[in-house]
Design an enzyme around this catalytic site. Structure first.
Site, short mmCIF file in Angstrom:
data_model
loop_
_atom_site.label_atom_id
_atom_site.label_comp_id
_atom_site.label_asym_id
_atom_site.label_seq_id
_atom_site.Cartn_x
_atom_site.Cartn_y
_atom_site.Cartn_z
N ASP A 195 -92.06 -32.38 27.80
CA ASP A 195 -93.28 -32.70 27.05
C ASP A 195 -94.43 -32.17 27.92
O ASP A 195 -94.25 -31.94 29.12
CB ASP A 195 -93.37 -34.22 26.86
CG ASP A 195 -94.69 -34.65 26.26
OD1 ASP A 195 -95.10 -34.06 25.26
OD2 ASP A 195 -95.32 -35.57 26.83
N LEU A 196 -95.58 -31.98 27.33
CA LEU A 196 -96.71 -31.44 28.10
C LEU A 196 -97.70 -32.53 28.54
O LEU A 196 -97.80 -32.86 29.73
CB LEU A 196 -97.46 -30.39 27.25
CG LEU A 196 -98.73 -29.81 27.84
CD1 LEU A 196 -98.44 -28.96 29.07
CD2 LEU A 196 -99.47 -28.95 26.80
N ASP A 197 -98.41 -33.11 27.54
CA ASP A 197 -99.45 -34.10 27.84
C ASP A 197 -98.83 -35.34 28.48
O ASP A 197 -97.99 -36.00 27.87
CB ASP A 197 -100.17 -34.50 26.54
CG ASP A 197 -100.93 -33.32 25.92
OD1 ASP A 197 -101.59 -32.59 26.66
OD2 ASP A 197 -100.86 -33.15 24.69
N THR A 229 -103.75 -34.75 30.29
CA THR A 229 -104.78 -34.44 29.30
C THR A 229 -105.23 -35.68 28.53
O THR A 229 -106.21 -35.60 27.79
CB THR A 229 -104.25 -33.41 28.29
OG1 THR A 229 -102.89 -33.71 28.07
CG2 THR A 229 -104.41 -32.00 28.80
N LYS A 256 -100.95 -41.88 22.66
CA LYS A 256 -100.06 -41.01 23.44
C LYS A 256 -98.87 -40.52 22.61
O LYS A 256 -98.15 -41.32 22.02
CB LYS A 256 -99.55 -41.76 24.67
CG LYS A 256 -100.59 -41.81 25.77
CD LYS A 256 -100.00 -42.26 27.07
CE LYS A 256 -101.08 -42.33 28.13
NZ LYS A 256 -100.63 -43.08 29.30
N SER A 310 -93.85 -29.90 22.77
CA SER A 310 -95.10 -30.68 22.70
C SER A 310 -95.62 -30.79 21.27
O SER A 310 -95.47 -29.87 20.48
CB SER A 310 -96.16 -29.99 23.56
OG SER A 310 -97.44 -30.54 23.31
N ALA A 311 -96.27 -31.93 20.99
CA ALA A 311 -96.88 -32.13 19.67
C ALA A 311 -98.21 -31.40 19.55
O ALA A 311 -98.74 -31.23 18.46
CB ALA A 311 -97.13 -33.62 19.47
N LYS A 353 -93.13 -36.34 16.51
CA LYS A 353 -92.29 -37.29 17.21
C LYS A 353 -92.62 -38.68 16.66
O LYS A 353 -93.78 -38.93 16.38
CB LYS A 353 -92.60 -37.27 18.73
CG LYS A 353 -92.33 -35.91 19.38
CD LYS A 353 -92.88 -35.90 20.81
CE LYS A 353 -92.78 -34.49 21.41
NZ LYS A 353 -93.41 -34.38 22.74
N GLU A 382 -90.21 -37.05 29.08
CA GLU A 382 -91.21 -37.57 28.13
C GLU A 382 -91.96 -38.77 28.68
O GLU A 382 -91.36 -39.63 29.32
CB GLU A 382 -90.49 -38.06 26.87
CG GLU A 382 -90.61 -37.17 25.68
CD GLU A 382 -92.01 -37.05 25.11
OE1 GLU A 382 -92.90 -37.83 25.48
OE2 GLU A 382 -92.22 -36.16 24.28
N ASP A 383 -93.26 -38.84 28.41
CA ASP A 383 -94.03 -40.01 28.85
C ASP A 383 -94.34 -40.96 27.69
O ASP A 383 -94.86 -42.05 27.92
CB ASP A 383 -95.36 -39.58 29.49
CG ASP A 383 -96.34 -39.05 28.45
OD1 ASP A 383 -95.91 -38.22 27.61
OD2 ASP A 383 -97.51 -39.46 28.46
C1 BG6 Z 1 -99.68 -34.98 22.22
C2 BG6 Z 1 -100.64 -35.98 22.84
O1 BG6 Z 1 -99.03 -34.25 23.22
O2 BG6 Z 1 -100.39 -34.08 21.37
C3 BG6 Z 1 -101.42 -36.70 21.75
O3 BG6 Z 1 -99.91 -36.92 23.61
C4 BG6 Z 1 -102.11 -35.68 20.86
O4 BG6 Z 1 -102.34 -37.58 22.33
C5 BG6 Z 1 -101.09 -34.69 20.28
O5 BG6 Z 1 -102.79 -36.32 19.79
C6 BG6 Z 1 -101.73 -33.61 19.42
O6 BG6 Z 1 -102.55 -32.82 20.23
P1 BG6 Z 1 -103.58 -31.73 19.69
O7 BG6 Z 1 -103.97 -30.99 20.95
O8 BG6 Z 1 -102.84 -30.85 18.74
O9 BG6 Z 1 -104.70 -32.45 19.05
MG MG Z 2 -96.83 -36.83 26.33
#
Ligand code: BG6
Ligand code: MG
Length: 217
Positions: free
Chosen positions: A9-11, A17, A45, A116-117, A147, A171-172
């Site tokens: 996962d990224l964030d 972030t 999150k 990542s989402a 997710k 994953e966090d």
């Molecule tokens: C996830 C974050 O990785 O991405 C969420 O944990 C965030 O907080 C989601 O809403 C979507 O991100 P973005 O950058 O497409 O708005």
């Molecule tokens: Mg995350």
């Protein structure tokens, strides 16, 4: 079956972030006339952008008061602010242990992917100069289901040419751990045991990870 690939996962795993998402959502809440606390932000999150907006409006008692068009405009506004923040990021913001981890897994012959989402994942990885460390990048621009749906990780496995049982996910977010488990993968939680459940293993951060041990899971 042995482990052949690692999905990240990224964030919250590679980079923090959440603080920038928070600043941008708080700014939107202020414009709408209510307070949005750091504690409220915990609920966002791992959650998609539009779902995050719904949660924010719920906190402010405004859910259901806006048209779809207005909702889209608000999400876009928040994202523009968020992009302003992340555009300034550089390698100094890569979380401790990330590079050793990525290099370590590759040195063992394992493949790596991002799952990542975020629709901003590519911009973040570019700024952090991390693109070359991933064999595949699956982000919010490539998925249609958020997710805890396993889609993002299944697409990652597919792109790497491995089966789900051969994958480990870092994953966090609770939704991400659930996504990994329903994909049939091993889930390593990154965070605190009091916040997360249903994982195979938990670490405080990637700096605690020994790639050789994970490869034997
Ligand atoms: C996830 C974050 O990785 O991405 C969420 O944990 C965030 O907080 C989601 O809403 C979507 O991100 P973005 O950058 O497409 O708005
Ligand atoms: Mg995350």
């Amino acid at each position: 079956m042995s482990i052949r690939a690692i999905l990240f996962d990224l964030d919250g795993v590679i980079v923090d972030t959440a603080k920038y998402h928070y600043l941008a959502w708080r700014r939107l809440a202020q414009e709408l006339g209510f307070e949005f606390t750091e504690k409220d932000n915990e609920r966002l999150k791992g959650v998609s952008r539009m779902r995050s907006l719904e949660i924010l409006l719920e906190v402010g008692g405004l859910l259901g008061k806006f048209s779809e068009e207005e909702m889209n405009r608000m999400a876009e506004k928040k994202n523009n602010w968020y992009v302003e923040y992340i555009t300034k990021m550089d390698e100094s913001e890569i979380l401790k242990g990330t590079l050793d981890c990525l290099k370590g897994f590759r040195a063992l012959g394992l493949k790596t992917a991002l799952g990542s989402a975020s629709k901003n994942a590519r911009l973040i990885l570019d700024n952090l100069k991390l693109v070359p460390y991933f064999d595949a990048i699956i982000d919010g621009t490539k998925t249609s289901k958020a997710k805890p749906d396993p889609e993002v990780f299944l697409l990652g496995a597919q792109a790497l040419g491995v089966s789900p049982e051969e994958c480990v996910v870092f994953e966090d977010a609770q939704a991400g751990i659930e996504a990994a488990k329903s994909a049939g993968m091993k889930a390593i939680a990154v965070g605190r045991p009091e916040d997360l459940t249903g994982y195979d293993l938990i670490v405080k951060g990637l700096y605690e990870v020994n790639p050789a041990e994970i490869a034997k899971l």
